[in-house]
Scaffold this motif. Sequence first.
Motif, mmCIF file in Angstrom:
data_model
loop_
_atom_site.group_PDB
_atom_site.id
_atom_site.type_symbol
_atom_site.label_atom_id
_atom_site.label_comp_id
_atom_site.label_asym_id
_atom_site.label_seq_id
_atom_site.Cartn_x
_atom_site.Cartn_y
_atom_site.Cartn_z
ATOM 1 N N ARG A 168 0.833 -1.204 0.000
ATOM 2 C CA ARG A 168 0.000 0.000 0.000
ATOM 3 C C ARG A 168 0.875 1.265 0.000
ATOM 4 N N LYS A 169 2.010 1.211 0.696
ATOM 5 C CA LYS A 169 2.927 2.349 0.708
ATOM 6 C C LYS A 169 3.495 2.600 -0.688
ATOM 7 N N LEU A 170 3.885 1.515 -1.372
ATOM 8 C CA LEU A 170 4.396 1.658 -2.744
ATOM 9 C C LEU A 170 3.298 2.150 -3.678
ATOM 10 N N ALA A 171 2.069 1.678 -3.459
ATOM 11 C CA ALA A 171 0.954 2.118 -4.301
ATOM 12 C C ALA A 171 0.733 3.618 -4.164
ATOM 13 N N ARG A 172 0.830 4.132 -2.948
ATOM 14 C CA ARG A 172 0.669 5.568 -2.740
ATOM 15 C C ARG A 172 1.806 6.349 -3.408
ATOM 16 N N ALA A 173 3.017 5.801 -3.344
ATOM 17 C CA ALA A 173 4.151 6.468 -3.986
ATOM 18 C C ALA A 173 3.977 6.508 -5.501
ATOM 19 N N ILE A 174 3.485 5.421 -6.078
ATOM 20 C CA ILE A 174 3.247 5.386 -7.526
ATOM 21 C C ILE A 174 2.164 6.392 -7.902
ATOM 22 N N GLU A 175 1.108 6.459 -7.093
ATOM 23 C CA GLU A 175 0.020 7.403 -7.378
ATOM 24 C C GLU A 175 0.515 8.848 -7.303
ATOM 25 N N ARG A 176 1.394 9.139 -6.363
ATOM 26 C CA ARG A 176 1.939 10.498 -6.247
ATOM 27 C C ARG A 176 2.793 10.865 -7.466
ATOM 28 N N GLU A 177 3.581 9.932 -7.933
ATOM 29 C CA GLU A 177 4.563 10.256 -8.971
ATOM 30 C C GLU A 177 4.053 10.062 -10.386
ATOM 31 N N ALA A 178 2.993 9.308 -10.567
ATOM 32 C CA ALA A 178 2.433 9.115 -11.907
ATOM 33 C C ALA A 178 1.646 10.363 -12.306
ATOM 34 N N ASP A 179 2.092 11.042 -13.318
ATOM 35 C CA ASP A 179 1.446 12.268 -13.803
ATOM 36 C C ASP A 179 0.052 11.929 -14.327
ATOM 37 N N PRO A 180 -1.018 12.487 -13.743
ATOM 38 C CA PRO A 180 -2.376 12.158 -14.197
ATOM 39 C C PRO A 180 -2.650 12.604 -15.620
ATOM 40 N N GLY A 181 -1.787 13.464 -16.156
ATOM 41 C CA GLY A 181 -1.984 13.949 -17.521
ATOM 42 C C GLY A 181 -1.351 13.087 -18.590
#
Length: 381
Positions: free
Chosen positions: A14-27
């Motif tokens: 879950r920690k890695l998932a949050r990190a991926i969500e933060r760094e993946a540009d939604p655009g």
Amino acid sequence: MKYITEFRDGKLARKLARAIEREADPGRRYHLMEFCGGHTHAIFRYGVQDLVPENVQFVHGPGCPVCVLPVRRLDDAVELALGHDVILTTYGDMMRVPGTKQKSLIRAKAEGADIRMVYSTQDALKIARDNPDRQVVFFAIGFETTTPPTAVAILQARHEGLTNFSVFCNHVLTPPAIAHIVNAPAEPGETPVRIDGFLGPSHVSSVIGWAPYEPAARDFQKPVVIAGFEPLDVMQSALMLIRQINEGRHEVENQYTRVVTRDGNRKAQTLVAEVMEVRDAFEWRGLGTVPESALKIRAAYETFDAESRFALTPKQSREVKSCECPAILRGVKKPTECRLFGTVCTPENPMGACMVSSEGACAAYWTYGRKRGEAVRETAA
């Protein structure tokens, strides 16, 4: 269990998932091809795709040696068994792969061919020792991971004077395939597959190291991260790729540091180089002819080369009609986009190698994502 449970920890996931969500540009969208079928199964078994944002997509690649073997080579193995009265030995996954007209090795065995499943090259050598009046052929397949045992078997056979042992060599190489996937034009009528980065194979890289991927990363500007097989390995590798893509970098990075080094296993590489050399070209199922992408037995060891020992008939081989395994191996289609998947084609009645192999994408969808696939088909209908 060390190096297993640590890499399946839910809190860390879950920690890695949050990190991926933060760094993946939604655009933007990120298309990450996992080359190895082991990664495909990890993604489905542990629901990795569901843990990352929707704009981070895993593209399933050709990383299954059983799957990428062209039908013609399987037909050659059937001919060896049925037409040359040899004892054909091979690994279990190859037994049920359908060839032309769905003729598999297990069907050839039912017709009277002497075909035996083995767990190692040493098993094949023992069969040769136990049957001195019969020719024994080892049907060798695999990426760089399984190549050293084949080389050792040939050296051992020469040392023991086993003149009734030979190898039908079908070992293929991963770095040329990655370069081919990036550089090859789309097939007629297909939309080019988009790949922003690669999850590099792990077991292969334990043998050859990660340095051989540097030319492809540099020349085609596609980052490569050598990834372990556990779910946290895959997620951390995806995060490393996303960071490279965001920063405009295209380097080879090694996530699987507990196993892989830059130079790999030099002793294994030396053994292979002693016995084998690179072919000018080799056909891959789904990819077509790929230059310098496979190995053959050197002339000095020709007496142990089944292709030299037995005259094989040129063949007009063909895939099972409507089977989308070639397109799936290119990353162009998913198993659920094949009309045969889950209907005519099941693990009990496979129409293509992708459903047979334990590393095949269709087998992964069936085993871990079957309900998801059924929902896709119902929506499409």
